[in-house]
Design a protein around this motif. Structure first.
Motif, mmCIF file in Angstrom:
data_model
loop_
_atom_site.group_PDB
_atom_site.id
_atom_site.type_symbol
_atom_site.label_atom_id
_atom_site.label_comp_id
_atom_site.label_asym_id
_atom_site.label_seq_id
_atom_site.Cartn_x
_atom_site.Cartn_y
_atom_site.Cartn_z
ATOM 1 N N THR A 91 0.810 -1.211 0.000
ATOM 2 C CA THR A 91 0.000 0.000 0.000
ATOM 3 C C THR A 91 0.850 1.271 0.000
ATOM 4 O O THR A 91 0.328 2.361 -0.227
ATOM 5 N N ASP A 118 -4.833 1.195 -4.401
ATOM 6 C CA ASP A 118 -4.801 2.651 -4.327
ATOM 7 C C ASP A 118 -5.065 3.164 -2.925
ATOM 8 O O ASP A 118 -4.600 4.239 -2.557
ATOM 9 N N HIS A 119 -5.834 2.404 -2.158
ATOM 10 C CA HIS A 119 -6.195 2.854 -0.820
ATOM 11 C C HIS A 119 -6.528 1.655 0.062
ATOM 12 O O HIS A 119 -6.559 0.502 -0.403
ATOM 13 N N GLU A 121 -9.295 0.659 1.560
ATOM 14 C CA GLU A 121 -10.513 -0.092 1.259
ATOM 15 C C GLU A 121 -10.298 -1.061 0.104
ATOM 16 O O GLU A 121 -10.776 -2.201 0.129
ATOM 17 N N GLN A 122 -9.564 -0.623 -0.912
ATOM 18 C CA GLN A 122 -9.259 -1.520 -2.025
ATOM 19 C C GLN A 122 -8.323 -2.637 -1.583
ATOM 20 O O GLN A 122 -8.451 -3.785 -2.034
ATOM 21 N N THR A 149 -6.600 6.230 3.015
ATOM 22 C CA THR A 149 -7.995 5.825 2.853
ATOM 23 C C THR A 149 -8.509 6.261 1.488
ATOM 24 O O THR A 149 -7.885 7.076 0.795
ATOM 25 N N LYS A 150 -9.647 5.733 1.117
ATOM 26 C CA LYS A 150 -10.262 6.129 -0.156
ATOM 27 C C LYS A 150 -10.598 7.614 -0.149
ATOM 28 O O LYS A 150 -10.420 8.313 -1.152
ATOM 29 N N THR A 153 -7.601 9.822 -0.892
ATOM 30 C CA THR A 153 -7.120 9.822 -2.277
ATOM 31 C C THR A 153 -8.068 10.536 -3.223
ATOM 32 O O THR A 153 -7.688 10.855 -4.351
ATOM 33 N N GLU A 154 -9.294 10.778 -2.790
ATOM 34 C CA GLU A 154 -10.290 11.380 -3.678
ATOM 35 C C GLU A 154 -10.709 12.784 -3.276
ATOM 36 O O GLU A 154 -11.369 13.478 -4.038
ATOM 37 N N ALA A 168 -10.779 2.373 8.637
ATOM 38 C CA ALA A 168 -10.526 1.482 7.506
ATOM 39 C C ALA A 168 -9.660 0.292 7.922
ATOM 40 O O ALA A 168 -9.891 -0.842 7.504
#
Length: 311
Positions: A91, A118-119, A121-122, A149-150, A153-154, A168
């Motif tokens: 990660t 990517d994060h 959760e993934q 975390t997602k 990243t967003e 998470a």
């Protein structure tokens, strides 16, 4: 109570929940551990290695040998289980495959799958899908503290939820605890150590309390700054080896609080070689278990009372 009553209850429960979910306590399998690559650490765990079907944490400062220990454990797993697969869950996106291949070997690399989520959760979804296949028996998670975390990243940094990483990681920990046991997978999680701002020198790691509870074993590594070996390599004097100290912070399979140390050589030289100095560990463990006796620099064995050797 008669055995017929127990058998009937056992049969009813197995019919409803499955034979693997319900069994007699005396029939629950006791699975052999996986060696970590360090004989001293295996001895300190109390079971001869790391649990092969649980979640463990190895934490420490930068450069203390956390990832290296994980890769050495992976090497021994691949040798012991030639029909199973190992997974690297990266990660942090910092691990180079050249170093992995150098430690694990090119032949074993064919049974290693690299996942780059990517994060967090993934990463959790990837982990569940891989372990649930039943083919994966070792997962190296690098790392818990460095997993975004997602939301992070967003979204913009100032909008990220406080405590999002811990939430998470807790979700991952709950699933990992179940899947590790059900599918016999050693989940080797690497973590970082945070500075204790209150000055109590506590062992503080990110990821929240949920992750700590999910781990059956937590190990802290520390690289010695004074115990090191220098050698001349290609005309340059450099540090080729150092001493690593390990403290078992938590242990739910044996007595906690035990410690170990070993020499690790990260540059191969004719005099010291490469990797953990297991010969030094063998001598120290033999003295600790009274297989051999030590008097100063002299070592002896009870079977040869008149003969001694110096190391």
């Amino acid at each position: 109570m008669s055995n017929a009553v127990v058998d009937k209850l056992l049969g009813d429960l197995q019919a409803k929940y499955g034979a693997n979910a319900v069994m007699r306590a005396s029939e629950v399998p006791v699975r052999d551990p996986i060696t970590s690559g360090s004989l001293a650490l295996d001895f300190a765990t109390g079971i001869g290695g790391l649990p092969s079907d649980r979640v463990i944490e190895v934490a420490g400062d930068e450069g203390s040998g956390k990832t290296t220990l994980g890769l050495l454990t992976m090497l021994h797993f691949l040798d012991r289980f030639p029909s199973r697969i190992a997974v690297i869950l990266d990660t942090e996106h910092k691990l180079t495959m050249d170093w992995v291949e150098y430690l694990v070997g090119s032949a074993r690399m064919q049974r290693v799958i690299y996942l780059s989520p990517d994060h967090m959760e993934q990463a959790t979804n990837m982990y569940v899908d891989a372990v649930a296949s039943g083919q994966v028996g070792f997962v190296l998670f690098d790392s818990i503290g460095g997993s975004p975390t997602k939301a992070a990243t967003e979204k913009e940094a100032e909008k990220v939820q406080v405590g999002g990483n811990a939430n998470a990681v807790t979700k991952f920990a709950r699933l990992a605890s179940t899947y590790s046991s059900k599918y016999r997978c050693l989940t080797f999680c690497i973590n970082q150590v945070r500075t204790d701002m209150e000055g109590f020198r506590r062992h503080m790691t990110p990821g929240g309390h949920g992750f700590k509870h999910a781990c059956v074993m937590r190990i802290k590594l520390r690289r010695s700054t004074s115990d090191k070996v220098e050698a001349v390599v290609n005309g340059e004097k450099m540090v080729v080896g150092f001493k690593v100290f390990a403290s078992i912070i938590k242990n739910q399979v044996a007595a906690p609080g035990r410690t170990a140390w070993w020499w690790f050589y990260n540059v191969e030289t004719p005099e010291y070689g490469f990797g953990i100095d297991t010969m030094d560990e063998i001598v120290r463990l033999a003295v600790a278990t009274k297989v051999i006796t030590q008097s100063g620099s002299w070592y002896g064995h009870s079977a040869l009372p008149d003969r001694k050797s110096v190391v």
